[in-house]
Design an enzyme around this catalytic site. Structure first.
Site, mmCIF file in Angstrom:
data_model
loop_
_atom_site.group_PDB
_atom_site.id
_atom_site.type_symbol
_atom_site.label_atom_id
_atom_site.label_comp_id
_atom_site.label_asym_id
_atom_site.label_seq_id
_atom_site.Cartn_x
_atom_site.Cartn_y
_atom_site.Cartn_z
ATOM 1 N N CYS A 152 -8.873 -5.106 -9.995
ATOM 2 C CA CYS A 152 -8.189 -3.946 -10.764
ATOM 3 C C CYS A 152 -7.725 -2.722 -9.816
ATOM 4 O O CYS A 152 -8.545 -2.195 -9.181
ATOM 5 C CB CYS A 152 -9.379 -3.656 -11.564
ATOM 6 N N CYS A 194 -7.554 -0.581 1.553
ATOM 7 C CA CYS A 194 -6.624 -1.034 2.301
ATOM 8 C C CYS A 194 -7.232 -1.503 3.557
ATOM 9 O O CYS A 194 -7.861 -0.267 4.121
ATOM 10 C CB CYS A 194 -5.517 -0.406 2.361
ATOM 11 N N CYS A 196 0.300 3.103 3.585
ATOM 12 C CA CYS A 196 0.888 2.592 4.734
ATOM 13 C C CYS A 196 2.052 1.454 4.800
ATOM 14 O O CYS A 196 2.557 1.227 5.756
ATOM 15 C CB CYS A 196 -0.400 2.063 5.834
ATOM 16 N N CYS A 227 -5.110 1.143 6.551
ATOM 17 C CA CYS A 227 -5.061 2.632 6.449
ATOM 18 C C CYS A 227 -6.595 2.906 5.634
ATOM 19 O O CYS A 227 -6.985 4.070 5.883
ATOM 20 C CB CYS A 227 -3.981 3.268 5.964
ATOM 21 N N CYS A 264 0.887 -1.161 0.022
ATOM 22 C CA CYS A 264 -0.070 0.048 0.113
ATOM 23 C C CYS A 264 0.861 1.145 0.076
ATOM 24 O O CYS A 264 1.954 1.341 0.595
ATOM 25 C CB CYS A 264 -0.924 -0.123 1.272
HETATM 26 ZN ZN LIG Z 1 -2.814 1.141 3.455
#
Ligand SMILES: [Zn+2]
Length: 120
Positions: A109, A86, A41, A89, A38
């Protein structure tokens, strides 16, 4: 985990649920071995083994790391889609579709701008 400062584009995608233009992202034609984390984070989200040919113009995966993403119905457009977030976060990553290959049948996607890549 260190908190990274987001670029303008990363901020737009992760925090404002933006979508990058197809075929422009840095990872859609990317096929190195490693882990996609990510951009918000640093949590590992997808591995290169999960990557599909991105005919759609965005990085696509048939699966995500266990427990790393959250899915939410998105009705902000005329068609109903499922948003990927995510789990750590809450950053917006992209959308998941049910036309992926076996065994999952899913196609995640994802915007390149929501990801960073860590080479194995
Ligand atoms: Zn994240």
């Amino acid at each position: 985990m260190r908190k990274k400062k987001l670029s303008k584009e990363e901020h737009h995608i992760l925090r404002e649920k933006g979508t990058e233009a197809p075929y422009t992202g840095k990872y859609y034609m990317h096929d190195e071995k490693g882990v996609y984390v990510c951009a918000g984070c640093g949590k590992p989200l997808f591995s290169s083994e999960m990557k599909l040919d991105s005919l759609s113009g965005w990085p696509s995966f048939f699966d995500a790391q266990k427990g790393s993403v959250e899915m939410k119905k998105d009705k902000s457009h005329l068609i109903s889609r499922t948003e990927i977030l995510c789990k750590n976060c809450g950053g917006h990553l992209g959308h998941v579709f049910n036309d992926g290959p076996k065994p999952t049948g899913k196609r995640f996607c994802v915007n390149s701008g929501a990801l960073h890549f860590k080479k194995k």
